[in-house]
Enzyme design. Structure first.
Site, mmCIF file in Angstrom:
data_model
loop_
_atom_site.group_PDB
_atom_site.id
_atom_site.type_symbol
_atom_site.label_atom_id
_atom_site.label_comp_id
_atom_site.label_asym_id
_atom_site.label_seq_id
_atom_site.Cartn_x
_atom_site.Cartn_y
_atom_site.Cartn_z
ATOM 1 N N LYS A 185 0.886 -1.181 0.000
ATOM 2 C CA LYS A 185 0.000 0.000 0.000
ATOM 3 C C LYS A 185 0.915 1.221 0.000
ATOM 4 O O LYS A 185 1.485 1.599 1.014
ATOM 5 C CB LYS A 185 -0.868 -0.003 1.259
ATOM 6 C CG LYS A 185 -2.203 0.685 1.128
ATOM 7 C CD LYS A 185 -2.160 2.155 0.809
ATOM 8 C CE LYS A 185 -2.001 3.022 2.045
ATOM 9 N NZ LYS A 185 -1.883 4.469 1.698
ATOM 10 N N GLU A 259 9.437 0.780 10.895
ATOM 11 C CA GLU A 259 10.460 1.832 10.773
ATOM 12 C C GLU A 259 9.718 3.139 10.968
ATOM 13 O O GLU A 259 8.924 3.546 10.123
ATOM 14 C CB GLU A 259 11.124 1.729 9.391
ATOM 15 C CG GLU A 259 12.497 2.359 9.381
ATOM 16 C CD GLU A 259 12.436 3.807 8.958
ATOM 17 O OE1 GLU A 259 12.351 4.658 9.873
ATOM 18 O OE2 GLU A 259 12.453 4.079 7.751
ATOM 19 N N CYS A 293 12.869 10.697 8.429
ATOM 20 C CA CYS A 293 13.059 10.306 9.825
ATOM 21 C C CYS A 293 14.531 10.265 10.215
ATOM 22 O O CYS A 293 14.846 10.215 11.389
ATOM 23 C CB CYS A 293 12.424 8.935 10.029
ATOM 24 S SG CYS A 293 12.885 7.786 8.725
ATOM 25 N N GLU A 393 9.373 15.220 16.031
ATOM 26 C CA GLU A 393 9.701 15.203 14.609
ATOM 27 C C GLU A 393 8.947 16.331 13.895
ATOM 28 O O GLU A 393 7.718 16.366 13.919
ATOM 29 C CB GLU A 393 9.296 13.843 14.046
ATOM 30 C CG GLU A 393 9.888 13.536 12.716
ATOM 31 C CD GLU A 393 9.721 12.068 12.342
ATOM 32 O OE1 GLU A 393 10.724 11.413 12.081
ATOM 33 O OE2 GLU A 393 8.573 11.589 12.322
HETATM 34 P P1 NDP Z 1 1.321 8.066 8.461
HETATM 35 O O1 NDP Z 1 1.975 7.196 9.461
HETATM 36 O O2 NDP Z 1 -0.129 8.381 8.630
HETATM 37 O O3 NDP Z 1 1.476 7.438 6.986
HETATM 38 C C1 NDP Z 1 2.393 6.446 6.601
HETATM 39 C C2 NDP Z 1 1.692 5.365 5.780
HETATM 40 O O4 NDP Z 1 0.713 4.720 6.590
HETATM 41 C C3 NDP Z 1 0.950 5.913 4.564
HETATM 42 O O5 NDP Z 1 0.974 4.961 3.522
HETATM 43 C C4 NDP Z 1 -0.459 6.051 5.106
HETATM 44 O O6 NDP Z 1 -1.426 6.087 4.079
HETATM 45 C C5 NDP Z 1 -0.563 4.793 5.955
HETATM 46 N N1 NDP Z 1 -1.607 4.824 6.975
HETATM 47 C C6 NDP Z 1 -2.146 5.896 7.606
HETATM 48 N N2 NDP Z 1 -3.106 5.499 8.470
HETATM 49 C C7 NDP Z 1 -3.178 4.151 8.386
HETATM 50 C C8 NDP Z 1 -3.986 3.161 9.013
HETATM 51 N N3 NDP Z 1 -4.920 3.470 9.904
HETATM 52 N N4 NDP Z 1 -3.779 1.859 8.689
HETATM 53 C C9 NDP Z 1 -2.843 1.522 7.792
HETATM 54 N N5 NDP Z 1 -2.068 2.418 7.141
HETATM 55 C C10 NDP Z 1 -2.223 3.710 7.444
HETATM 56 O O7 NDP Z 1 2.141 9.411 8.358
HETATM 57 P P2 NDP Z 1 1.660 10.831 7.800
HETATM 58 O O8 NDP Z 1 1.770 10.776 6.332
HETATM 59 O O9 NDP Z 1 0.336 11.236 8.376
HETATM 60 O O10 NDP Z 1 2.787 11.795 8.405
HETATM 61 C C11 NDP Z 1 2.673 12.240 9.759
HETATM 62 C C12 NDP Z 1 4.034 12.275 10.414
HETATM 63 O O11 NDP Z 1 4.581 10.950 10.475
HETATM 64 C C13 NDP Z 1 5.097 13.072 9.671
HETATM 65 O O12 NDP Z 1 5.024 14.434 9.936
HETATM 66 C C14 NDP Z 1 6.351 12.453 10.220
HETATM 67 O O13 NDP Z 1 6.622 12.996 11.488
HETATM 68 C C15 NDP Z 1 5.988 10.979 10.373
HETATM 69 N N6 NDP Z 1 6.409 10.183 9.185
HETATM 70 C C16 NDP Z 1 7.487 9.384 9.316
HETATM 71 C C17 NDP Z 1 7.962 8.702 8.225
HETATM 72 C C18 NDP Z 1 9.147 7.816 8.306
HETATM 73 O O14 NDP Z 1 9.807 7.605 7.300
HETATM 74 N N7 NDP Z 1 9.437 7.222 9.443
HETATM 75 C C19 NDP Z 1 7.347 8.837 6.903
HETATM 76 C C20 NDP Z 1 6.158 9.627 6.889
HETATM 77 C C21 NDP Z 1 5.737 10.288 8.000
HETATM 78 P P3 NDP Z 1 -1.870 7.469 3.370
HETATM 79 O O15 NDP Z 1 -0.749 8.449 3.525
HETATM 80 O O16 NDP Z 1 -2.082 7.067 1.979
HETATM 81 O O17 NDP Z 1 -3.119 7.920 4.028
#
Ligand code: NDP
Length: 498
Positions: A185, A259, A293, A393
């Site tokens: 996904k 991660e 991150c 973050e």
């Molecule tokens: P999320 O954790 O929401 O998103 C990461 C992935 O998880 C995306 O594919 C998202 O889908 C999916 N996701 C979201 N909700 C669910 C759920 N209930 N069940 C399964 N999958 C889900 O991060 P955000 O994009 O909202 O970013 C918020 C914060 O997270 C950032 O500001 C940053 O601090 C952190 N982050 C950390 C990352 C890393 O590399 N460790 C990467 C991204 C964010 P979709 O986006 O399509 O809704």
């Protein structure tokens, strides 16, 4: 690594819509489509499927159907196919980089490094599976013992929007090498390059081995982790969603790789060449527009050089070119979407409220023709180590600066945070560097060169930064399980048991 892109945005022709990739084909999305937006201009690029339970179920069934055949291919065959995947990614990289640039709003020049890492992930695991510990056999009393590795089955992989092709390669390559099939996904905000790559994979791999369901996290993502026929969960993203994925894994007794976030210290000793240290520090907090991150966003600078370092850091921040993502000279471009842009700006308000000082930046800037985008100035904030701005973050091009004068104090400051993904140290004294590196609670420590990723080095987090390691042979273990078979030559004779 290819140095320049010959492809301009106008060369990119998107499909009219991108439904889920199921059994080697793009199919109609059951719940319709959502717009895929150019992060910097707001232009609708195309449409992506709004994946839900029905699409996920189809994809999982396809992955299950493909599993036994794929698991039973020889490691030589899987290795050859992974090398072919790397070749095809290499051949198509310029087009995919431009697609990813338009989709994410990140600066085009950065994708050279992203695609280099991604291509070598496939090559690395093509080689690693051939030399992976496959098990052992030894004689035991009256028989023989054998151990072997088997794949886990159907893996659910959820990836974020910040570095889509790196994430795709980090997840797919070890899982495929170990003999698993996959439902991925990708993030709703940045899935176009991933699905375009999925179409190329469908020409190389047997049908159903890799399936993809785009859509919202709360719909497609949730349906995927809740699907009853999944054998492994792998997630990269926020701690909150990671915690929920981990909880599901716990309830269902599934292996899980997480991660999650980071807030990495970058420690600067007084013996450094200040200009070089400023350059390395600037790279370490502005890369990916700060949306990663692993960035070195907590600069902890020795008292003796603090004033000069900070003055030069500000001067360097002023020179960083903010501009259109598609211009190769741009270094900081657009944040992924409005929500994230506002979140970053709000953190600057929080910083001021808690008494931190914005020394430079802190504003959204307008880039002509890209008014939709959130272009945020490189921002330097003087803060105390305990403040939220130095603990949480931010995911924007911003760094805090804090003073230190005693080595034990700096180690404490570096570790006094919920995360433990990465850290940087700058010094000319290798003894200092290694003493501190050994005491830092982080999965990766880079000395004198931030973000110094090397093929095969385990990557993952301590503390709330996650569970498990990627990028290295350890990932093969995370996608396999061991089996022990003990064979006795003969049945025990009657009466042995009594
Ligand atoms: P999320 O954790 O929401 O998103 C990461 C992935 O998880 C995306 O594919 C998202 O889908 C999916 N996701 C979201 N909700 C669910 C759920 N209930 N069940 C399964 N999958 C889900 O991060 P955000 O994009 O909202 O970013 C918020 C914060 O997270 C950032 O500001 C940053 O601090 C952190 N982050 C950390 C990352 C890393 O590399 N460790 C990467 C991204 C964010 P979709 O986006 O399509 O809704």
């Amino acid at each position: 690594m290819k140095a320049t892109s010959q492809i301009s945005p106008s060369n990119i022709k998107f499909d009219e819509k991108y439904g889920p990739l199921v059994n080697g084909e793009i199919v109609e999305a059951h719940n319709g489509y959502i717009d895929a937006i150019n992060a910097a201009t707001g232009e609708v690029l195309t449409k992506i499927g709004r994946g839900g339970e029905v699409d996920v179920d189809r994809a999982v069934k396809a992955a299950r159907g493909a599993y036994l055949n794929w698991a039973n291919t020889s490691i030589e065959e899987r290795s050859a196919l992974l090398n072919k995947v790397a070749d095809v990614l290499d051949e198509n990289q310029e087009r995919l980089k431009m697609i990813e640039c338009l989709d994410t709003g990140r600066a085009l020049h950065e994708f050279d490094a992203d695609y280099h890492l991604a291509i070598y992930q496939f090559r690395y695991f093509a080689g690693a599976i051939l030399t992976h510990y496959e098990g052992e056999s030894r004689p035991v009393e009256n028989g023989y013992l054998m151990t072997k590795k088997e794949p886990l089955g159907v893996c659910a992989q959820i990836i974020p929007w910040n570095v889509p092709m790196i994430m795709t390669a980090f997840k797919l390559a070890p899982a495929l090498a170990a003999g698993n099939t996959i439902v991925m996904k990708p993030a709703e905000d940045a899935c176009l390059s991933v699905i375009e790559f999925g179409k190329l994979l469908a020409e190389i791999l047997p049908k159903g081995v890799v399936n993809m369901v785009p859509g919202y996290g709360t719909e497609a993502g949730q349906a995927l982790i809740d699907h009853p026929d999944i054998d492994k969960l792998a997630f990269t993203g926020s701690v909150n969603v990671g915690r929920m994925v981990g909880k599901t894994a716990g309830e269902r007794i599934l292996p899980v790789t997480l991660e999650l976030g980071g807030k990495s210290p970058h420690i600067i000793f007084p013996d450094v060449d200040i200009d070089s240290a400023v350059e390395n520090a600037t790279f370490g907090y502005t890369l990916f527009n700060g949306q990663s991150c692993i960035l070195g966003t907590r600069l902890i600078v020795h008292d003796d050089i603090y004033d000069e370092f900070v003055e030069k850091l500000i001067e360097r921040a002023k020179q960083v070119k903010i501009g259109p993502p598609t211009e190769r000279s741009t270094r900081v471009a657009s944040i992924i979407n409005e929500k994230q842009g506002k979140r970053v700006l709000n953190y600057f308000e929080i910083a001021k409220e808690e008494g931190a000082k914005i020394l430079y930046g802190g504003n959204r800037v307008t880039v002509p023709g890209h008014e939709h985008g959130y272009f945020i100035e490189p921002t330097i904030i003087e803060a105390e180590a305990h403040m939220r701005i130095a603990q949480e973050e931010i995911f924007g091009p911003a760094a805090t600066v804090t003073r230190w004068s005693d080595v034990d104090e700096v180690i404490h400051m570096a570790n006094d945070v919920e995360y433990g993904l990465a850290a940087g140290i700058m010094t000319e004294d290798l003894e200092n560097a290694l003493v501190v590196a050994n005491k830092i609670e982080a999965g990766s420590v880079w000395i004198n060169s931030y973000f110094n990723f090397q093929s095969g080095a385990p990557f993952g987090g301590f503390k709330n930064s996650g569970v498990g390691r990627e990028y290295s042979k350890e990932a093969l273990d995370a996608y396999s399980q061991s089996k022990t078979i003990v064979a006795a030559y003969k049945l025990p004779p009657p009466g042995t048991f009594l």
